[in-house]
Scaffold this active site. Structure first.
Site, mmCIF file in Angstrom:
data_model
loop_
_atom_site.group_PDB
_atom_site.id
_atom_site.type_symbol
_atom_site.label_atom_id
_atom_site.label_comp_id
_atom_site.label_asym_id
_atom_site.label_seq_id
_atom_site.Cartn_x
_atom_site.Cartn_y
_atom_site.Cartn_z
ATOM 1 N N ASP A 135 18.406 6.311 0.536
ATOM 2 C CA ASP A 135 17.500 6.632 -0.438
ATOM 3 C C ASP A 135 17.767 5.908 -1.737
ATOM 4 O OD1 ASP A 135 15.961 7.875 1.243
ATOM 5 O OD2 ASP A 135 16.475 9.968 0.401
ATOM 6 N N ARG A 185 12.453 -0.072 2.943
ATOM 7 C CA ARG A 185 11.482 0.855 2.403
ATOM 8 C C ARG A 185 11.061 0.342 1.270
ATOM 9 N NH1 ARG A 185 13.505 6.465 1.792
ATOM 10 N NH2 ARG A 185 13.594 6.748 3.993
HETATM 11 C C1 LIG Z 1 8.889 7.898 3.105
HETATM 12 C C2 LIG Z 1 9.070 7.993 1.820
HETATM 13 C C3 LIG Z 1 10.212 7.958 1.146
HETATM 14 C C4 LIG Z 1 10.520 7.767 -0.235
HETATM 15 N N1 LIG Z 1 11.815 7.718 -0.635
HETATM 16 C C5 LIG Z 1 12.058 7.471 -2.069
HETATM 17 C C6 LIG Z 1 13.155 7.054 -2.500
HETATM 18 O O1 LIG Z 1 14.215 6.716 -1.842
HETATM 19 N N2 LIG Z 1 13.279 7.028 -4.000
HETATM 20 C C7 LIG Z 1 12.218 7.164 -4.744
HETATM 21 O O2 LIG Z 1 12.309 6.948 -5.875
HETATM 22 N N3 LIG Z 1 11.143 7.612 -4.162
HETATM 23 C C8 LIG Z 1 10.925 7.812 -2.938
HETATM 24 N N4 LIG Z 1 9.584 8.241 -2.428
HETATM 25 C C9 LIG Z 1 8.587 8.513 -3.218
HETATM 26 C C10 LIG Z 1 7.698 7.461 -3.886
HETATM 27 O O3 LIG Z 1 8.408 6.765 -4.794
HETATM 28 C C11 LIG Z 1 6.487 8.200 -4.696
HETATM 29 O O4 LIG Z 1 6.937 8.908 -6.003
HETATM 30 C C12 LIG Z 1 5.555 9.070 -3.929
HETATM 31 O O5 LIG Z 1 5.511 8.353 -2.673
HETATM 32 C C13 LIG Z 1 4.078 9.105 -4.539
HETATM 33 O O6 LIG Z 1 3.628 7.759 -4.543
HETATM 34 P P1 LIG Z 1 2.636 7.114 -3.699
HETATM 35 O O7 LIG Z 1 3.088 5.847 -3.296
HETATM 36 O O8 LIG Z 1 2.218 7.956 -2.648
HETATM 37 O O9 LIG Z 1 1.366 6.878 -4.665
HETATM 38 P P2 LIG Z 1 0.522 7.882 -5.643
HETATM 39 O O10 LIG Z 1 -0.310 7.085 -6.537
HETATM 40 O O11 LIG Z 1 1.605 8.840 -6.538
HETATM 41 O O12 LIG Z 1 -0.397 8.753 -4.682
HETATM 42 C C14 LIG Z 1 -1.420 8.113 -3.982
HETATM 43 C C15 LIG Z 1 -2.160 9.272 -3.191
HETATM 44 O O13 LIG Z 1 -1.057 9.993 -2.377
HETATM 45 C C16 LIG Z 1 -1.256 11.531 -2.500
HETATM 46 N N5 LIG Z 1 -0.104 12.090 -3.071
HETATM 47 C C17 LIG Z 1 0.873 11.472 -3.654
HETATM 48 N N6 LIG Z 1 2.007 12.338 -4.075
HETATM 49 C C18 LIG Z 1 1.434 13.534 -3.840
HETATM 50 C C19 LIG Z 1 1.809 14.908 -3.693
HETATM 51 N N7 LIG Z 1 3.093 15.189 -4.339
HETATM 52 N N8 LIG Z 1 1.268 16.124 -3.105
HETATM 53 C C20 LIG Z 1 -0.040 15.752 -2.760
HETATM 54 N N9 LIG Z 1 -0.376 14.367 -2.512
HETATM 55 C C21 LIG Z 1 0.046 13.451 -3.005
HETATM 56 C C22 LIG Z 1 -2.473 11.829 -3.498
HETATM 57 O O14 LIG Z 1 -3.646 11.741 -2.551
HETATM 58 C C23 LIG Z 1 -2.436 10.566 -4.282
HETATM 59 O O15 LIG Z 1 -3.801 10.123 -4.968
HETATM 60 C C24 LIG Z 1 9.291 7.898 -0.995
HETATM 61 C C25 LIG Z 1 8.233 8.266 -0.482
HETATM 62 C C26 LIG Z 1 7.832 8.172 0.865
HETATM 63 C C27 LIG Z 1 6.539 8.232 1.226
#
Ligand SMILES: Cc1cc2nc3c(=O)[nH]c(=O)nc-3n(C[C@H](O)[C@H](O)[C@H](O)COP(=O)(O)OP(=O)(O)OC[C@H]3O[C@@H](n4cnc5c(N)ncnc54)[C@H](O)[C@@H]3O)c2cc1C
Length: 309
Positions: A135, A185
């Site tokens: 991560d 990722r």
């Molecule tokens: C498999 C995976 C691994 C990850 N690993 C890391 C990592 O190692 N380091 C790191 O900094 N971040 C990590 N993240 C988190 C990532 O950086 C984002 O903060 C998170 O995925 C929200 O961003 P988004 O791309 O979904 O877009 P966003 O624009 O935030 O969200 C898009 C849509 O997704 C839905 N959504 C998003 N978040 C939520 C929530 N909390 N609750 C409910 N609905 C929601 C909503 O419908 C929203 O409109 C990871 C995410 C995933 C999916």
């Protein structure tokens, strides 16, 4: 707009004491974390696999300053890997490891401890028939994490990297890591970062995400598209087609509890979809990052806090 203040507030000890008094079974916690025990994680994994999904398990914890705690985290990974192997679930399940949970932040020799601990987990993962993804945490650790990843890949080239599109540097990091066999990722990024290193406007983050996706999809590596954003998911699919990538030469990843219908829809359409499944008692930091992403959850969260259920 609430994201940065919430992430800052999450660092307060008082807030932490208040929130962690809630049991893991309270609605807002269990929405994102299926449980605290290894058995909870394995049961939730089996359920995902039965629905055609893959999983990556994260034993929760971060920023440890205690060597014993770092070693306990390693033992937890060894236990879950052996349990997955015993139950025939390892082929569809990898593990995600935060280096700060296995010693990276320890004074003096933190990086060395984290590398050795991560190596132990990679070894166990390989024996179980699966892999590890490292991560990515806040920007002060990016160079150290990529350095440790580079060392790990000498013995375990299958180890996955994570890059965060909100950092200015990430498009260049994508170019460096888009080589054959390199699992990367791409996520948007979940920490409170200053403008000096990160895009803070959502649209700029999205534009960066698309630029990074273009690099990864055109490259020789294995892109892992970690987002719930429907636009990014569509663009990833279009870029895969444009680059002649077959389904399975990249994958989608989403977090446990977020857009489960979309996870299943993509899997039913033949895409490889992996769900990030966090478990363990150290769920505080993870939960606060999820709340900061989705301030509309706050009302539900405050109700859970008041009822302490
Ligand atoms: C498999 C995976 C691994 C990850 N690993 C890391 C990592 O190692 N380091 C790191 O900094 N971040 C990590 N993240 C988190 C990532 O950086 C984002 O903060 C998170 O995925 C929200 O961003 P988004 O791309 O979904 O877009 P966003 O624009 O935030 O969200 C898009 C849509 O997704 C839905 N959504 C998003 N978040 C939520 C929530 N909390 N609750 C409910 N609905 C929601 C909503 O419908 C929203 O409109 C990871 C995410 C995933 C999916």
């Amino acid at each position: 707009m609430l994201r940065q203040p919430l992430l800052v507030l999450a660092r307060s000890d008082r807030v932490k004491r208040l929130v962690t008094a809630m049991p893991v079974s309270s609605g807002i916690v269990s929405r994102y974390v299926p449980g605290e025990a290894t058995g909870d994680a394995v049961d939730a994994t089996r359920d995902l696999i039965e629905h055609g999904l893959h999983a990556t398990l994260d034993f929760l914890g971060e920023d440890t300053l205690d060597r014993e705690q770092a070693d306990a985290t390693v033992r937890a990974y060894l236990e879950v890997l052996s349990s997955l192997a015993e139950r025939g679930l390892a082929r569809n399940t990898e593990v995600s490891v935060k280096l700060s949970a296995v010693g990276q932040a320890l004074p003096d020799n933190g990086e060395k401890v984290a590398l050795e601990n991560a190596r132990t987990i990679c070894h166990a993962a390989r024996n179980a028939g699966t892999t590890v993804t490292v991560d990515m945490e806040d920007h002060t650790t990016t160079d150290s994490t990529l350095g440790i990843l580079h060392e790990l890949r000498k013995d375990f080239p299958e180890t996955g990297a994570v890059l965060q599109a909100y950092l200015h540097r990430t498009e260049a990091d994508c170019r460096d890591l888009a080589y054959e066999g390199s699992r990367v990722r791409l996520c948007k990024g979940a920490y409170a970062e200053p403008e000096s290193v990160a895009f803070t406007d959502r649209q700029d983050v999205d534009k960066s995400y698309v630029r990074c996706l273009k690099v990864l999809m055109a490259g020789q590596g294995y892109p892992m598209v970690a987002t719930h954003d429907p636009r990014m998911i569509d663009i990833a699919g279009a870029l895969a087609t444009r680059n002649g990538r077959a389904q399975g030469s990249y994958e989608y990843q989403m977090l446990f509890g977020i857009r489960p219908d979309e996870q299943r829809r993509l899997a039913e359409a033949g895409e490889k979809v992996r769900v990030y499944l966090p478990y363990g008692h150290e769920w505080y930091g993870y939960l606060m990052r999820r709340l900061a992403e989705r301030p509309s959850n706050l009302r539900f969260f405050v109700r859970s806090l008041l009822s302490k259920k």
